[in-house]
Design an enzyme around this catalytic site. Sequence first.
Site, mmCIF file in Angstrom:
data_model
loop_
_atom_site.group_PDB
_atom_site.id
_atom_site.type_symbol
_atom_site.label_atom_id
_atom_site.label_comp_id
_atom_site.label_asym_id
_atom_site.label_seq_id
_atom_site.Cartn_x
_atom_site.Cartn_y
_atom_site.Cartn_z
ATOM 1 N N CYS A 1 22.468 6.452 -13.737
ATOM 2 C CA CYS A 1 22.957 7.353 -14.778
ATOM 3 C C CYS A 1 23.476 6.548 -15.971
ATOM 4 O O CYS A 1 24.229 5.590 -15.802
ATOM 5 C CB CYS A 1 24.069 8.212 -14.189
ATOM 6 N N ASP B 1 0.820 -1.209 0.000
ATOM 7 C CA ASP B 1 0.000 0.000 0.000
ATOM 8 C C ASP B 1 0.856 1.263 0.000
ATOM 9 O O ASP B 1 0.337 2.366 -0.014
ATOM 10 C CB ASP B 1 -0.980 0.000 1.184
ATOM 11 N N GLU B 2 2.181 1.111 0.016
ATOM 12 C CA GLU B 2 3.046 2.277 -0.048
ATOM 13 C C GLU B 2 3.529 2.479 -1.480
ATOM 14 O O GLU B 2 3.649 1.518 -2.229
ATOM 15 C CB GLU B 2 4.234 2.096 0.901
HETATM 16 ZN ZN ZN Z 1 26.138 10.488 -13.949
#
Ligand code: ZN
Length: 109
Positions: free
Chosen positions: A98, A89-90
């Site tokens: 990156c 439920d969260e």
């Molecule tokens: Zn980066």
Amino acid sequence: MICPKCGHLMRPKKEKNAIVFECPVCGFISAGNGNLKVSRHVARRPEDNVIVIDNPEKLIALPVDEDVVCPKCGNRGAYVQVVQTRSADEPPTRIYTCTKCKYTWREYT
Ligand SMILES: [Zn+2]
Ligand SMILES: [Zn+2]
């Protein structure tokens, strides 16, 4: 050994290679050598674990969010993983990696 903070009886506890006294009530820790330090009992949450993506092939299979800027190198574009960390439920956690420097961080939605 009485806790100077709350007056409770402290319990001896082995820490590294020294014995310290720890208050079971407030968590105050007294080192045997007279140096006092307050210990904060922070429960380690599973989402505090660092996510290490060691397999680059797995990363390539992930979708790339071009609107995300890497906080480390400023590169625009990061692989996105959505992970359900706690109870269902969260809201799930987004984990970004990156595309340039492979720095990994997370964002709570
Ligand atoms: Zn980066
Ligand atoms: Zn105490």
